[in-house]
Design a protein around this motif. Sequence first.
Motif, PDB file in Angstrom:
ATOM      1  N   LYS A 150       0.624  -1.231  -0.183  1.00  0.00           N
ATOM      2  CA  LYS A 150      -0.116  -0.397   0.012  1.00  0.00           C
ATOM      3  C   LYS A 150       1.067   1.139   0.188  1.00  0.00           C
ATOM      4  CE  LYS A 150      -3.438  -2.188   1.748  1.00  0.00           C
ATOM      5  NZ  LYS A 150      -5.491  -2.117   2.088  1.00  0.00           N
ATOM      6  N   GLU A 151      -0.409   2.355  -0.457  1.00  0.00           N
ATOM      7  CA  GLU A 151       0.850   3.621  -0.764  1.00  0.00           C
ATOM      8  C   GLU A 151       0.832   4.101  -0.153  1.00  0.00           C
ATOM      9  OE1 GLU A 151       2.113   6.493  -3.896  1.00  0.00           O
ATOM     10  OE2 GLU A 151       0.771   5.623  -4.328  1.00  0.00           O
ATOM     11  N   THR A 152       1.813   5.204   0.794  1.00  0.00           N
ATOM     12  CA  THR A 152       1.936   5.810   2.605  1.00  0.00           C
ATOM     13  C   THR A 152       1.217   6.710   1.753  1.00  0.00           C
ATOM     14  OG1 THR A 152       3.877   5.875   2.654  1.00  0.00           O
ATOM     15  CG2 THR A 152       3.202   4.094   3.894  1.00  0.00           C
ATOM     16  N   ALA A 153       1.392   8.256   2.855  1.00  0.00           N
ATOM     17  CA  ALA A 153       0.656   9.138   2.479  1.00  0.00           C
ATOM     18  C   ALA A 153       1.531  10.188   2.079  1.00  0.00           C
ATOM     19  CB  ALA A 153       0.538  10.169   3.344  1.00  0.00           C
ATOM     20  N   GLU A 154       3.325   9.563   2.346  1.00  0.00           N
ATOM     21  CA  GLU A 154       4.384  10.300   0.953  1.00  0.00           C
ATOM     22  C   GLU A 154       4.588   9.906   0.352  1.00  0.00           C
ATOM     23  OE1 GLU A 154       4.561   8.436   4.816  1.00  0.00           O
ATOM     24  OE2 GLU A 154       3.945  10.643   5.629  1.00  0.00           O
ATOM     25  N   GLY A 155       4.225   8.567  -0.134  1.00  0.00           N
ATOM     26  CA  GLY A 155       3.854   8.647  -1.636  1.00  0.00           C
ATOM     27  C   GLY A 155       4.762   6.760  -1.460  1.00  0.00           C
ATOM     28  N   VAL A 156       5.189   6.767  -0.461  1.00  0.00           N
ATOM     29  CA  VAL A 156       6.057   5.519  -0.019  1.00  0.00           C
ATOM     30  C   VAL A 156       5.729   3.735  -0.096  1.00  0.00           C
ATOM     31  CG1 VAL A 156       8.178   3.994   1.056  1.00  0.00           C
ATOM     32  CG2 VAL A 156       7.971   6.781   1.060  1.00  0.00           C
ATOM     33  N   MET A 157       5.640   3.288  -1.179  1.00  0.00           N
ATOM     34  CA  MET A 157       5.312   1.833  -0.991  1.00  0.00           C
ATOM     35  C   MET A 157       5.616   0.721   0.100  1.00  0.00           C
ATOM     36  SD  MET A 157       3.444   1.849  -3.575  1.00  0.00           S
ATOM     37  CE  MET A 157       2.245  -0.253  -3.803  1.00  0.00           C
ATOM     38  N   GLN A 158       5.049   0.137   0.966  1.00  0.00           N
ATOM     39  CA  GLN A 158       4.888  -0.470   2.239  1.00  0.00           C
ATOM     40  C   GLN A 158       4.571  -1.530   2.188  1.00  0.00           C
ATOM     41  OE1 GLN A 158       2.876   1.614   5.706  1.00  0.00           O
ATOM     42  NE2 GLN A 158       4.563   0.268   7.653  1.00  0.00           N
ATOM     43  N   MET A 159       5.106  -2.457   2.806  1.00  0.00           N
ATOM     44  CA  MET A 159       4.547  -3.784   2.790  1.00  0.00           C
ATOM     45  C   MET A 159       3.808  -4.319   4.152  1.00  0.00           C
ATOM     46  SD  MET A 159       6.414  -7.572   1.783  1.00  0.00           S
ATOM     47  CE  MET A 159       7.502  -7.064   1.804  1.00  0.00           C
ATOM     48  N   MET A 160       2.570  -4.828   3.719  1.00  0.00           N
ATOM     49  CA  MET A 160       1.618  -5.538   4.876  1.00  0.00           C
ATOM     50  C   MET A 160       1.418  -6.550   5.090  1.00  0.00           C
ATOM     51  SD  MET A 160      -1.004  -1.916   4.373  1.00  0.00           S
ATOM     52  CE  MET A 160       0.491  -1.046   4.532  1.00  0.00           C
ATOM     53  N   GLU A 161       0.863  -7.112   6.151  1.00  0.00           N
ATOM     54  CA  GLU A 161      -0.062  -8.148   6.178  1.00  0.00           C
ATOM     55  C   GLU A 161      -1.625  -7.894   5.712  1.00  0.00           C
ATOM     56  OE1 GLU A 161       0.308 -10.552  10.082  1.00  0.00           O
ATOM     57  OE2 GLU A 161      -0.876 -11.800   9.264  1.00  0.00           O
ATOM     58  N   VAL A 162      -2.066  -9.143   5.310  1.00  0.00           N
ATOM     59  CA  VAL A 162      -3.824  -8.808   5.035  1.00  0.00           C
ATOM     60  C   VAL A 162      -4.581  -9.839   6.420  1.00  0.00           C
ATOM     61  CG1 VAL A 162      -5.431  -8.144   3.580  1.00  0.00           C
ATOM     62  CG2 VAL A 162      -2.904  -8.056   2.579  1.00  0.00           C
ATOM     63  N   LYS A 163      -4.809  -8.875   6.809  1.00  0.00           N
ATOM     64  CA  LYS A 163      -5.209 -10.309   8.382  1.00  0.00           C
ATOM     65  C   LYS A 163      -6.653 -10.690   7.552  1.00  0.00           C
ATOM     66  CE  LYS A 163      -2.425  -8.768  11.899  1.00  0.00           C
ATOM     67  NZ  LYS A 163      -2.240  -9.097  13.670  1.00  0.00           N
ATOM     68  N   GLU A 164      -7.865 -10.320   6.889  1.00  0.00           N
ATOM     69  CA  GLU A 164      -8.542 -10.600   6.208  1.00  0.00           C
ATOM     70  C   GLU A 164      -8.682 -11.737   5.185  1.00  0.00           C
ATOM     71  OE1 GLU A 164      -8.067  -6.518   4.245  1.00  0.00           O
ATOM     72  OE2 GLU A 164      -7.263  -7.321   6.636  1.00  0.00           O
ATOM     73  N   GLY A 165      -7.466 -11.863   4.742  1.00  0.00           N
ATOM     74  CA  GLY A 165      -7.045 -12.469   3.411  1.00  0.00           C
ATOM     75  C   GLY A 165      -7.748 -11.399   2.112  1.00  0.00           C
ATOM     76  N   LEU A 203      -2.489 -12.526  -7.040  1.00  0.00           N
ATOM     77  CA  LEU A 203      -1.715 -12.341  -6.321  1.00  0.00           C
ATOM     78  C   LEU A 203      -0.767 -12.222  -7.324  1.00  0.00           C
ATOM     79  CD1 LEU A 203      -3.522 -13.917  -4.345  1.00  0.00           C
ATOM     80  CD2 LEU A 203      -1.985 -14.948  -3.005  1.00  0.00           C
ATOM     81  N   GLN A 204       0.146 -10.878  -7.341  1.00  0.00           N
ATOM     82  CA  GLN A 204       1.316 -10.722  -8.073  1.00  0.00           C
ATOM     83  C   GLN A 204       2.440  -9.602  -7.321  1.00  0.00           C
ATOM     84  OE1 GLN A 204      -0.344  -8.272 -11.640  1.00  0.00           O
ATOM     85  NE2 GLN A 204      -1.524  -6.942  -9.577  1.00  0.00           N
ATOM     86  N   ARG A 205       4.050  -9.665  -7.780  1.00  0.00           N
ATOM     87  CA  ARG A 205       4.617  -8.827  -7.276  1.00  0.00           C
ATOM     88  C   ARG A 205       3.860  -7.416  -7.551  1.00  0.00           C
ATOM     89  NH1 ARG A 205      10.016 -11.218 -10.656  1.00  0.00           N
ATOM     90  NH2 ARG A 205      10.846  -9.550  -9.403  1.00  0.00           N
ATOM     91  N   GLY A 206       4.408  -6.396  -6.036  1.00  0.00           N
ATOM     92  CA  GLY A 206       4.018  -5.224  -6.033  1.00  0.00           C
ATOM     93  C   GLY A 206       2.706  -4.950  -5.723  1.00  0.00           C
ATOM     94  N   GLY A 207       1.631  -6.528  -5.547  1.00  0.00           N
ATOM     95  CA  GLY A 207       0.380  -6.133  -4.991  1.00  0.00           C
ATOM     96  C   GLY A 207       0.106  -7.601  -3.808  1.00  0.00           C
ATOM     97  N   ASP A 208      -0.485  -7.851  -3.828  1.00  0.00           N
ATOM     98  CA  ASP A 208      -0.641  -9.311  -3.051  1.00  0.00           C
ATOM     99  C   ASP A 208      -0.257 -10.311  -3.186  1.00  0.00           C
ATOM    100  OD1 ASP A 208      -2.944  -7.688  -2.306  1.00  0.00           O
ATOM    101  OD2 ASP A 208      -4.737  -8.874  -3.278  1.00  0.00           O
ATOM    102  N   HIS A 209       0.382 -11.055  -1.814  1.00  0.00           N
ATOM    103  CA  HIS A 209       1.651 -12.552  -2.245  1.00  0.00           C
ATOM    104  C   HIS A 209       1.212 -12.697  -0.787  1.00  0.00           C
ATOM    105  CE1 HIS A 209       3.410  -8.795  -0.876  1.00  0.00           C
ATOM    106  NE2 HIS A 209       3.746  -9.578  -0.158  1.00  0.00           N
ATOM    107  N   VAL A 210       1.541 -14.411  -1.187  1.00  0.00           N
ATOM    108  CA  VAL A 210       1.756 -14.880  -0.022  1.00  0.00           C
ATOM    109  C   VAL A 210       3.000 -14.860  -0.018  1.00  0.00           C
ATOM    110  CG1 VAL A 210       2.280 -17.482   0.931  1.00  0.00           C
ATOM    111  CG2 VAL A 210       0.186 -16.752  -0.785  1.00  0.00           C
TER     112      VAL A 210
END
Length: 171
Positions: free
Chosen positions: A76-91, A102-109
């Motif tokens: 996800k992109e932060t307010a500063e324009g930086v891409m940050q990786m984070m867990e998606v607990k809801e799936g 599920l792809q690079r730069g997006g959702d993935h395992v």
Amino acid sequence: MSPMKTILAATAASLVALPALAEGDIMINDAYARAAGMNAMAGAAFFEIMNKGEEDDRLIAAKSDVAKLVELHTHKETAEGVMQMMEVKEGFPVAAGGMHMLQRGGDHVMFMGLNQPFEDGSTISVTLVFEKAGEMTVDIPVDLNRNPMGGGMQHGKMKGGQMKQDATPTN
């Protein structure tokens, strides 16, 4: 209740439950895994989930012996324009008759704390856990040389005509 009636009742109950647990409606296509290099402590898997069923489903977890921790992640992109990786607990939702990529730069395992290096051409076993379809174990080939664009359009944001690349396995 007689033993025969008990067996018949149990059989009937299991037949009613089967459609909710059937893996046949969920298909995994074009799966591959990668790590940034031989000494990487993290890796990722990417694939297309197709739901051929008539009921929405959701990928809620993934499990594998290849890493100490396996999670569903996104960028996800932060307010500063930086891409940050984070867990998606809801799936990840997969609509009936639809797909989820599920792809690079997006959702993935995400695999963190690898127990061994990802070797190009080898295969890793991953159990995907779906809310309705249940568990599905897939063997995913390791492809360390796969083009991030996968032969198609890369879905990402460009700033100033340049896309920033880093050494993480999901970019």
